[in-house]
Design a protein around this motif. Structure first.
Motif, PDB file in Angstrom:
ATOM      1  N   PRO A 198     -20.132  12.267 -14.968  1.00  0.00           N
ATOM      2  CA  PRO A 198     -18.839  12.491 -15.635  1.00  0.00           C
ATOM      3  C   PRO A 198     -18.887  13.603 -16.678  1.00  0.00           C
ATOM      4  CG  PRO A 198     -19.239  10.149 -15.386  1.00  0.00           C
ATOM      5  CD  PRO A 198     -20.496  10.829 -14.960  1.00  0.00           C
ATOM      6  N   SER A 199     -20.030  13.753 -17.324  1.00  0.00           N
ATOM      7  CA  SER A 199     -20.145  14.814 -18.329  1.00  0.00           C
ATOM      8  C   SER A 199     -20.518  16.160 -17.714  1.00  0.00           C
ATOM      9  CB  SER A 199     -21.202  14.428 -19.368  1.00  0.00           C
ATOM     10  OG  SER A 199     -22.467  14.255 -18.748  1.00  0.00           O
ATOM     11  N   ALA A 200     -20.963  16.175 -16.463  1.00  0.00           N
ATOM     12  CA  ALA A 200     -21.319  17.411 -15.754  1.00  0.00           C
ATOM     13  C   ALA A 200     -20.742  17.331 -14.356  1.00  0.00           C
ATOM     14  CB  ALA A 200     -22.836  17.589 -15.716  1.00  0.00           C
ATOM     15  N   PRO A 201     -19.432  17.574 -14.216  1.00  0.00           N
ATOM     16  CA  PRO A 201     -18.776  17.413 -12.904  1.00  0.00           C
ATOM     17  C   PRO A 201     -19.309  18.409 -11.887  1.00  0.00           C
ATOM     18  CG  PRO A 201     -17.303  18.478 -14.474  1.00  0.00           C
ATOM     19  CD  PRO A 201     -18.512  18.037 -15.254  1.00  0.00           C
ATOM     20  N   PRO A 202     -19.181  18.089 -10.596  1.00  0.00           N
ATOM     21  CA  PRO A 202     -19.674  18.982  -9.544  1.00  0.00           C
ATOM     22  C   PRO A 202     -18.870  20.278  -9.484  1.00  0.00           C
ATOM     23  CG  PRO A 202     -18.407  17.193  -8.588  1.00  0.00           C
ATOM     24  CD  PRO A 202     -18.561  16.866 -10.047  1.00  0.00           C
ATOM     25  N   ALA A 203     -19.504  21.318  -8.936  1.00  0.00           N
ATOM     26  CA  ALA A 203     -18.846  22.624  -8.827  1.00  0.00           C
ATOM     27  C   ALA A 203     -17.684  22.590  -7.843  1.00  0.00           C
ATOM     28  CB  ALA A 203     -19.866  23.680  -8.395  1.00  0.00           C
ATOM     29  N   VAL A 204     -17.702  21.641  -6.913  1.00  0.00           N
ATOM     30  CA  VAL A 204     -16.635  21.481  -5.920  1.00  0.00           C
ATOM     31  C   VAL A 204     -16.181  20.024  -5.956  1.00  0.00           C
ATOM     32  CG1 VAL A 204     -16.032  21.623  -3.473  1.00  0.00           C
ATOM     33  CG2 VAL A 204     -17.637  23.269  -4.453  1.00  0.00           C
ATOM     34  N   PRO A 205     -14.887  19.748  -6.028  1.00  0.00           N
ATOM     35  CA  PRO A 205     -14.443  18.347  -5.968  1.00  0.00           C
ATOM     36  C   PRO A 205     -15.030  17.653  -4.745  1.00  0.00           C
ATOM     37  CG  PRO A 205     -12.599  19.787  -6.484  1.00  0.00           C
ATOM     38  CD  PRO A 205     -13.768  20.684  -6.153  1.00  0.00           C
ATOM     39  N   LEU A 206     -15.505  16.452  -4.924  1.00  0.00           N
ATOM     40  CA  LEU A 206     -16.230  15.786  -3.846  1.00  0.00           C
ATOM     41  C   LEU A 206     -15.373  15.556  -2.614  1.00  0.00           C
ATOM     42  CD1 LEU A 206     -18.526  13.253  -5.714  1.00  0.00           C
ATOM     43  CD2 LEU A 206     -19.038  15.522  -4.842  1.00  0.00           C
ATOM     44  N   ILE A 207     -14.077  15.355  -2.800  1.00  0.00           N
ATOM     45  CA  ILE A 207     -13.214  15.162  -1.634  1.00  0.00           C
ATOM     46  C   ILE A 207     -13.181  16.424  -0.782  1.00  0.00           C
ATOM     47  CG2 ILE A 207     -11.070  15.876  -2.768  1.00  0.00           C
ATOM     48  CD1 ILE A 207      -9.702  13.586  -1.209  1.00  0.00           C
ATOM     49  N   LEU A 208     -13.344  17.582  -1.454  1.00  0.00           N
ATOM     50  CA  LEU A 208     -13.393  18.855  -0.733  1.00  0.00           C
ATOM     51  C   LEU A 208     -14.796  19.127  -0.206  1.00  0.00           C
ATOM     52  CD1 LEU A 208     -11.663  21.338   0.014  1.00  0.00           C
ATOM     53  CD2 LEU A 208     -12.391  22.382  -2.146  1.00  0.00           C
ATOM     54  N   ALA A 209     -15.802  18.831  -1.021  1.00  0.00           N
ATOM     55  CA  ALA A 209     -17.180  19.058  -0.596  1.00  0.00           C
ATOM     56  C   ALA A 209     -17.565  18.176   0.590  1.00  0.00           C
ATOM     57  CB  ALA A 209     -18.137  18.792  -1.756  1.00  0.00           C
ATOM     58  N   GLY A 210     -16.900  17.037   0.734  1.00  0.00           N
ATOM     59  CA  GLY A 210     -17.209  16.134   1.835  1.00  0.00           C
ATOM     60  C   GLY A 210     -16.688  16.610   3.172  1.00  0.00           C
ATOM     61  N   ARG A 211     -15.765  17.567   3.165  1.00  0.00           N
ATOM     62  CA  ARG A 211     -15.255  18.105   4.428  1.00  0.00           C
ATOM     63  C   ARG A 211     -16.282  19.036   5.054  1.00  0.00           C
ATOM     64  NH1 ARG A 211      -9.834  20.947   2.788  1.00  0.00           N
ATOM     65  NH2 ARG A 211     -10.375  22.013   4.742  1.00  0.00           N
ATOM     66  N   GLN A 212     -16.410  18.997   6.362  1.00  0.00           N
ATOM     67  CA  GLN A 212     -17.360  19.867   7.039  1.00  0.00           C
ATOM     68  C   GLN A 212     -16.758  21.214   7.427  1.00  0.00           C
ATOM     69  OE1 GLN A 212     -19.252  16.875   9.993  1.00  0.00           O
ATOM     70  NE2 GLN A 212     -20.906  18.238   9.372  1.00  0.00           N
ATOM     71  N   VAL A 213     -15.454  21.320   7.526  1.00  0.00           N
ATOM     72  CA  VAL A 213     -14.822  22.560   7.967  1.00  0.00           C
ATOM     73  C   VAL A 213     -13.868  23.050   6.884  1.00  0.00           C
ATOM     74  CG1 VAL A 213     -13.434  23.682   9.744  1.00  0.00           C
ATOM     75  CG2 VAL A 213     -14.969  21.800  10.363  1.00  0.00           C
ATOM     76  N   HIS A 214     -13.976  24.341   6.565  1.00  0.00           N
ATOM     77  CA  HIS A 214     -13.127  24.944   5.545  1.00  0.00           C
ATOM     78  C   HIS A 214     -12.611  26.280   6.061  1.00  0.00           C
ATOM     79  CE1 HIS A 214     -14.612  22.118   2.423  1.00  0.00           C
ATOM     80  NE2 HIS A 214     -15.741  22.199   3.106  1.00  0.00           N
TER      81      HIS A 214
END
Length: 318
Positions: free
Chosen positions: A117-133
């Motif tokens: 929570p104090s160091a959030p990921p560089a990409v929102p996890l809901i987006l990072a969890g997608r395999q295709v962008h």
């Protein structure tokens, strides 16, 4: 005349076997600049530098490599793949390819660096969890009139569908990003990028009429005419943008829709298809196997590098 002994990875980077992580990273940056094809080096030398850094910067791979070259004695292992690793280098490499690499590719994604929570990921996890962008690039109104542009667009659509169908379902950590344009590199773009662990495959595609191609590692020809490839230049530029990754390229040529092994791509006698190369030219029937082997044989192949993914998504407009 006796063949010169192959350089060790330590020699390739110009460091001692006792070098620390920072020394290896600094040496890699110097060696990569010296080996860059645009600065007087060669594609093969540039790739060797990337492989050396990839191996020596990962503690587990470095330990295995040291064992293979005789720097340390591998610890006794009970059975299975570990027992094979304590045999000849060929047996160890075979065991890694058949067992460890395949298992790692099927493992759940491991998102890096760790976040809280104090160091959030560089990409929102809901987006990072997608395999295709992103989406394959689309031409403008006038571009649609060009047969070369239509060939590229059709090829990219077919490659994207192929990767989504045949590679991604069996490789949960792989991330496919379509239609990239890197603003900080003039004229540097890529139809697709596949990211997994510390490796990145840059892919361009096109469709072709019936007929054989020839590829010698440097020049692609079709019916006697040279085919201009932008990908080698893009691969080198992307490698500079992501110096901590091992970047390689694929040109995927699609022929008849009902035959993934068309067109045939001829190579000269004695051509070593397994030798390191910055760019491979393949048909659809060969693409998935070779790309997957490249990604899965790298260090931490089930890692999703979130900062790298964030930069790719920005370049794809996702």
């Amino acid at each position: 005349m006796p063949e010169a002994p192959r350089k060790s990875y330590y020699d390739v980077l110009g460091v001692s076997p006792d070098a620390g992580d920072k020394d290896i990273k600094d040496a890699y940056r110097r060696a990569a600049r010296a080996a860059h094809p645009d600065l007087g080096g060669s594609a093969a030398g540039f790739h060797d530098v990337a492989i050396a850094y990839e191996t020596l910067s990962d503690p587990q791979r470095r330990e295995r490599y040291d064992a293979e070259i005789g720097r340390v004695r591998p610890a006794p292992a009970a059975s299975g793949a570990a027992a094979a690793r304590n045999g000849t280098p060929e047996a160890r490499a075979s065991a890694r390819t058949r067992v460890e690499d395949d298992d790692a590719a099927k493992a759940p994604p491991n998102y890096l660096p760790p976040f809280s929570p104090s160091a959030p990921p560089a990409v929102p996890l809901i987006l990072a969890g997608r395999q295709v962008h992103g989406s394959p690039r689309q031409p403008g109104m006038f571009g649609r009139l060009s047969s070369a542009v239509r060939s590229r667009v059709d090829g990219e659509l077919r490659t994207s569908a192929l990767l989504e169908r045949a590679l991604l379902p069996t490789y949960p950590a792989a991330r496919l990003v379509n239609g990239l344009a890197f603003d900080d590199r003039e004229r540097t773009s890529a139809g697709h990028v596949l990211l997994a662990g510390y490796r990145m495959a840059v892919i361009d595609s096109f469709t072709a009429p019936p007929g054989n191609f020839s590829w010698d590692g440097r020049s692609l020809r079709f019916q006697g005419r040279t085919v201009d490839l932008q990908l080698p230049r893009s691969v080198r530029a992307v490698q500079e943008l992501f110096p901590d990754l091992n970047v390689a390229g694929w040109v995927v040529i699609h022929g008849a829709p009902d035959n993934p092994f068309a067109p045939v791509i001829d190579v000269p006698p004695g051509f070593d298809r397994s030798s390191p190369a910055v760019v491979q030219v393949v048909n659809a029937g060969t693409a998935v196997r070779t790309i997957r082997a490249f990604l899965s044989s790298g260090p931490a192949p089930n890692a999703v590098q979130l900062p790298v993914l964030a930069r790719l998504l920005a370049s794809a407009g996702s």
